[in-house]
Scaffold this motif. Structure first.
Motif, PDB file in Angstrom:
ATOM      1  N   ASP A 284      -7.768   5.655  -7.742  1.00  0.00           N
ATOM      2  CA  ASP A 284      -7.246   4.528  -7.634  1.00  0.00           C
ATOM      3  C   ASP A 284      -7.924   3.852  -6.436  1.00  0.00           C
ATOM      4  O   ASP A 284      -7.291   4.015  -5.241  1.00  0.00           O
ATOM      5  N   ALA A 285      -8.706   2.932  -6.217  1.00  0.00           N
ATOM      6  CA  ALA A 285      -9.649   2.590  -5.167  1.00  0.00           C
ATOM      7  C   ALA A 285      -8.528   1.750  -4.180  1.00  0.00           C
ATOM      8  O   ALA A 285      -8.608   1.456  -3.321  1.00  0.00           O
ATOM      9  N   ASN A 286      -7.833   0.794  -5.009  1.00  0.00           N
ATOM     10  CA  ASN A 286      -6.855   0.101  -4.299  1.00  0.00           C
ATOM     11  C   ASN A 286      -5.820   0.476  -3.669  1.00  0.00           C
ATOM     12  O   ASN A 286      -5.536   0.272  -2.534  1.00  0.00           O
ATOM     13  N   LEU A 287      -5.189   1.777  -4.147  1.00  0.00           N
ATOM     14  CA  LEU A 287      -4.298   2.430  -3.401  1.00  0.00           C
ATOM     15  C   LEU A 287      -4.852   3.074  -2.223  1.00  0.00           C
ATOM     16  O   LEU A 287      -4.268   3.233  -1.198  1.00  0.00           O
ATOM     17  N   THR A 288      -5.921   3.900  -2.346  1.00  0.00           N
ATOM     18  CA  THR A 288      -6.678   4.548  -1.450  1.00  0.00           C
ATOM     19  C   THR A 288      -7.031   3.637  -0.355  1.00  0.00           C
ATOM     20  O   THR A 288      -6.915   3.898   0.808  1.00  0.00           O
ATOM     21  N   ARG A 289      -7.654   2.398  -0.570  1.00  0.00           N
ATOM     22  CA  ARG A 289      -7.648   1.258   0.400  1.00  0.00           C
ATOM     23  C   ARG A 289      -6.558   1.154   1.114  1.00  0.00           C
ATOM     24  O   ARG A 289      -6.626   1.035   2.330  1.00  0.00           O
ATOM     25  N   ALA A 290      -5.333   0.870   0.457  1.00  0.00           N
ATOM     26  CA  ALA A 290      -4.453   0.377   1.059  1.00  0.00           C
ATOM     27  C   ALA A 290      -3.551   1.424   2.165  1.00  0.00           C
ATOM     28  O   ALA A 290      -3.318   1.305   3.247  1.00  0.00           O
ATOM     29  N   GLN A 291      -3.827   2.705   1.673  1.00  0.00           N
ATOM     30  CA  GLN A 291      -3.459   4.012   2.408  1.00  0.00           C
ATOM     31  C   GLN A 291      -4.273   4.115   3.570  1.00  0.00           C
ATOM     32  O   GLN A 291      -3.892   4.380   4.529  1.00  0.00           O
ATOM     33  N   LEU A 292      -5.727   3.906   3.407  1.00  0.00           N
ATOM     34  CA  LEU A 292      -6.323   4.062   4.674  1.00  0.00           C
ATOM     35  C   LEU A 292      -6.105   3.035   5.671  1.00  0.00           C
ATOM     36  O   LEU A 292      -6.259   3.130   6.861  1.00  0.00           O
ATOM     37  N   GLN A 293      -5.970   1.789   5.143  1.00  0.00           N
ATOM     38  CA  GLN A 293      -5.533   0.712   6.220  1.00  0.00           C
ATOM     39  C   GLN A 293      -4.079   0.921   6.699  1.00  0.00           C
ATOM     40  O   GLN A 293      -4.252   0.826   8.102  1.00  0.00           O
ATOM     41  N   ALA A 294      -3.261   1.570   6.080  1.00  0.00           N
ATOM     42  CA  ALA A 294      -2.014   1.897   6.776  1.00  0.00           C
ATOM     43  C   ALA A 294      -2.082   3.068   7.883  1.00  0.00           C
ATOM     44  O   ALA A 294      -1.508   3.041   8.883  1.00  0.00           O
ATOM     45  N   CYS A 295      -3.173   4.001   7.324  1.00  0.00           N
ATOM     46  CA  CYS A 295      -3.586   4.983   8.299  1.00  0.00           C
ATOM     47  C   CYS A 295      -4.214   4.443   9.693  1.00  0.00           C
ATOM     48  O   CYS A 295      -3.748   4.730  10.829  1.00  0.00           O
ATOM     49  N   ALA A 296      -4.969   3.484   9.433  1.00  0.00           N
ATOM     50  CA  ALA A 296      -5.888   2.913  10.724  1.00  0.00           C
ATOM     51  C   ALA A 296      -4.574   2.339  11.611  1.00  0.00           C
ATOM     52  O   ALA A 296      -4.534   2.614  12.796  1.00  0.00           O
ATOM     53  N   VAL A 297      -3.518   1.416  11.080  1.00  0.00           N
ATOM     54  CA  VAL A 297      -2.537   0.732  11.661  1.00  0.00           C
ATOM     55  C   VAL A 297      -1.733   1.806  12.584  1.00  0.00           C
ATOM     56  O   VAL A 297      -1.373   1.664  13.624  1.00  0.00           O
ATOM     57  N   ALA A 298      -1.408   2.996  11.613  1.00  0.00           N
ATOM     58  CA  ALA A 298      -0.358   3.819  12.481  1.00  0.00           C
ATOM     59  C   ALA A 298      -1.156   4.409  13.534  1.00  0.00           C
ATOM     60  O   ALA A 298      -0.467   4.853  14.614  1.00  0.00           O
ATOM     61  N   CYS A 299      -2.380   4.929  13.347  1.00  0.00           N
ATOM     62  CA  CYS A 299      -3.252   5.675  14.409  1.00  0.00           C
ATOM     63  C   CYS A 299      -3.442   4.662  15.704  1.00  0.00           C
ATOM     64  O   CYS A 299      -3.098   5.114  16.939  1.00  0.00           O
ATOM     65  N   LYS A 300      -3.618   3.292  15.360  1.00  0.00           N
ATOM     66  CA  LYS A 300      -3.743   2.488  16.339  1.00  0.00           C
ATOM     67  C   LYS A 300      -2.617   2.127  17.275  1.00  0.00           C
ATOM     68  O   LYS A 300      -2.510   2.233  18.465  1.00  0.00           O
ATOM     69  N   ALA A 301      -1.559   2.135  16.381  1.00  0.00           N
ATOM     70  CA  ALA A 301       0.052   2.071  17.056  1.00  0.00           C
ATOM     71  C   ALA A 301       0.345   3.114  18.008  1.00  0.00           C
ATOM     72  O   ALA A 301       0.581   3.093  19.071  1.00  0.00           O
ATOM     73  N   CYS A 302      -0.133   4.400  17.521  1.00  0.00           N
ATOM     74  CA  CYS A 302       0.324   5.509  18.021  1.00  0.00           C
ATOM     75  C   CYS A 302      -0.833   5.788  19.530  1.00  0.00           C
ATOM     76  O   CYS A 302      -0.093   5.860  20.604  1.00  0.00           O
ATOM     77  N   GLY A 303      -2.001   5.319  19.199  1.00  0.00           N
ATOM     78  CA  GLY A 303      -2.809   5.498  20.427  1.00  0.00           C
ATOM     79  C   GLY A 303      -2.290   4.421  21.618  1.00  0.00           C
ATOM     80  O   GLY A 303      -2.624   4.665  22.703  1.00  0.00           O
ATOM     81  N   ASP A 304      -2.151   3.023  21.215  1.00  0.00           N
ATOM     82  CA  ASP A 304      -1.424   2.360  22.175  1.00  0.00           C
ATOM     83  C   ASP A 304      -0.433   2.712  22.761  1.00  0.00           C
ATOM     84  O   ASP A 304      -0.119   2.232  24.062  1.00  0.00           O
TER      85      ASP A 304
END
Length: 101
Positions: free
Chosen positions: A79-99
């Motif tokens: 499911d490309a839409n689910l995968t895209r949303a999961q990747l976006q959430a991952c990017a947000v979590a990684c940025k928040a953690c790094g910050d």
């Protein structure tokens, strides 16, 4: 068996670069482990109360990276839409953690 080897043996078509996908999964697993270790190290500090937000951010990032790696490892019924949303959430979590760290 390494991730790339497993991706190469997947019997059906994957419309993605299998090597890149394998490296992404491996990177997500490594990030999850690093964030878990960082949260644990923070818990060993004397001023652990001051590190609550950092610990939470590390644990959130570890969980999201781990889940993202699992989602990217599944291809049956992709499911490309689910995968895209999961990747976006991952990017947000990684940025928040790094910050925070």
């Amino acid at each position: 068996m390494k991730t790339a080897e497993m991706m190469r043996t997947y019997p059906a078509e994957i419309n993605l670069d299998r090597e890149l996908l394998a490296r992404t999964v491996d990177t997500l697993v490594a990030c999850s482990q690093a964030c878990t270790a960082c949260a644990d190290a923070c818990l060993s500090e004397d001023m652990v109360a001051d590190l609550r937000k950092c610990i939470r951010s590390n644990l959130d990032c570890a969980d999201v990276c781990d889940t993202t790696a699992r989602v990217l490892s599944r291809h049956t019924g992709y499911d490309a839409n689910l995968t895209r949303a999961q990747l976006q959430a991952c990017a947000v979590a990684c940025k928040a953690c790094g910050d925070e760290c």
